[in-house]
Design a protein around this motif. Structure first.
Motif, PDB file in Angstrom:
ATOM      1  N   HIS A 213       2.137   5.364  -5.171  1.00 11.02           N
ATOM      2  CA  HIS A 213       0.962   5.229  -6.024  1.00 11.02           C
ATOM      3  C   HIS A 213       0.896   3.808  -6.571  1.00 11.02           C
ATOM      4  O   HIS A 213       1.918   3.249  -6.967  1.00 11.02           O
ATOM      5  N   VAL A 214      -0.304   3.246  -6.563  1.00 10.71           N
ATOM      6  CA  VAL A 214      -0.535   1.929  -7.149  1.00 10.71           C
ATOM      7  C   VAL A 214      -1.184   2.153  -8.507  1.00 10.71           C
ATOM      8  O   VAL A 214      -2.237   2.778  -8.602  1.00 10.71           O
TER       9      VAL A 214
ATOM     10  N   ARG B 243      -7.559   2.545  -6.381  1.00 12.03           N
ATOM     11  CA  ARG B 243      -6.899   1.319  -5.959  1.00 12.03           C
ATOM     12  C   ARG B 243      -5.959   1.586  -4.796  1.00 12.03           C
ATOM     13  O   ARG B 243      -5.130   2.492  -4.845  1.00 12.03           O
ATOM     14  N   LYS B 244      -6.090   0.786  -3.720  1.00  9.87           N
ATOM     15  CA  LYS B 244      -5.310   1.027  -2.516  1.00  9.87           C
ATOM     16  C   LYS B 244      -4.160   0.049  -2.328  1.00  9.87           C
ATOM     17  O   LYS B 244      -3.188   0.361  -1.665  1.00  9.87           O
ATOM     18  N   TYR B 245      -4.292  -1.175  -2.880  1.00 12.32           N
ATOM     19  CA  TYR B 245      -3.299  -2.205  -2.624  1.00 12.32           C
ATOM     20  C   TYR B 245      -2.766  -2.787  -3.929  1.00 12.32           C
ATOM     21  O   TYR B 245      -3.480  -2.865  -4.913  1.00 12.32           O
ATOM     22  N   ALA B 246      -1.519  -3.227  -3.882  1.00  5.61           N
ATOM     23  CA  ALA B 246      -0.903  -3.922  -5.010  1.00  5.61           C
ATOM     24  C   ALA B 246      -0.381  -5.257  -4.503  1.00  5.61           C
ATOM     25  O   ALA B 246      -0.110  -5.418  -3.309  1.00  5.61           O
ATOM     26  N   GLN B 247      -0.269  -6.216  -5.409  1.00  3.09           N
ATOM     27  CA  GLN B 247       0.313  -7.506  -5.045  1.00  3.09           C
ATOM     28  C   GLN B 247       1.298  -7.924  -6.119  1.00  3.09           C
ATOM     29  O   GLN B 247       1.647  -7.124  -6.990  1.00  3.09           O
TER      30      GLN B 247
ATOM     31  N   GLN C 186       0.845  -1.193   0.000  1.00  2.00           N
ATOM     32  CA  GLN C 186       0.000   0.000   0.000  1.00  2.00           C
ATOM     33  C   GLN C 186       0.881   1.244   0.000  1.00  2.00           C
ATOM     34  O   GLN C 186       2.095   1.145  -0.107  1.00  2.00           O
TER      35      GLN C 186
ATOM     36  N   ASP D 237       2.001  -6.495  -9.964  1.00  3.32           N
ATOM     37  CA  ASP D 237       1.411  -5.177 -10.190  1.00  3.32           C
ATOM     38  C   ASP D 237       2.513  -4.116 -10.276  1.00  3.32           C
ATOM     39  O   ASP D 237       3.577  -4.253  -9.686  1.00  3.32           O
TER      40      ASP D 237
ATOM     41  N   GLY E 217      -3.232   1.500 -11.881  1.00  2.00           N
ATOM     42  CA  GLY E 217      -4.488   0.799 -12.120  1.00  2.00           C
ATOM     43  C   GLY E 217      -5.623   1.795 -12.049  1.00  2.00           C
ATOM     44  O   GLY E 217      -5.471   2.945 -12.435  1.00  2.00           O
ATOM     45  N   SER E 218      -6.749   1.365 -11.536  1.00  2.00           N
ATOM     46  CA  SER E 218      -7.892   2.280 -11.429  1.00  2.00           C
ATOM     47  C   SER E 218      -7.620   3.354 -10.385  1.00  2.00           C
ATOM     48  O   SER E 218      -6.722   3.237  -9.565  1.00  2.00           O
ATOM     49  N   SER E 219      -8.407   4.402 -10.380  1.00  2.00           N
ATOM     50  CA  SER E 219      -8.112   5.592  -9.588  1.00  2.00           C
ATOM     51  C   SER E 219      -8.188   5.365  -8.086  1.00  2.00           C
ATOM     52  O   SER E 219      -7.438   5.955  -7.334  1.00  2.00           O
TER      53      SER E 219
END
Length: 123
Positions: free
Chosen positions: A23-24, A30-34, A3, A37, A26-28
């Motif tokens: 910043h992650v 979006r809070k988490y990346a895995q 995050q 990503d 993707g969509s505006s």
């Protein structure tokens, strides 16, 4: 689960040692990346006289995460640290020429073939 403000190790020889996610991609909202990503991060620690400098803004793909990731066959994969590989501009090519440590196979499935081919081990 990566995050905002998460500190990640850099698993390549681009010159950066530690980055911080801000910043992650993707969509505006979006809070988490895995694993697999793309994130935007700033370099917090770097080696002198290398490609990437301190305070530089970079894009990176996540190759390891501490949070267990469930695979489609029902198994889980978990690593000892959070790590990323710095990318060249807006492409999917890595900036370094070596990738250290294990890399999850989800990275190759997401389209980062060059990153997974440079890795020492695919898990």
């Amino acid at each position: 689960m990566i995050q905002l403000r998460t500190m990640l190790k850099v698993a390549d020889n681009s010159g950066a040692r530690l980055i911080q996610c801000f910043h992650v991609m993707g969509s505006s909202g979006r809070k988490y990346a895995q694993i697999g990503d793309v994130i935007v991060a700033t370099v917090k620690k770097a080696d002198p006289r290398k490609l990437v400098k301190k305070h530089e803004i970079v894009r990176a793909v996540i190759v390891r995460q501490r949070k267990a990731l469930r695979r489609s066959d029902g198994t889980y994969v978990r690593f000892d640290d959070n790590a990323a590989v710095i990318l060249e501009g807006k492409t999917k090519e890595p900036k370094g020429v070596r990738v250290f440590g294990p890399v999850a196979k989800e990275v190759r499935e997401k389209g980062f073939e060059k990153v997974s081919s440079l890795a020492e081990e695919i898990v």
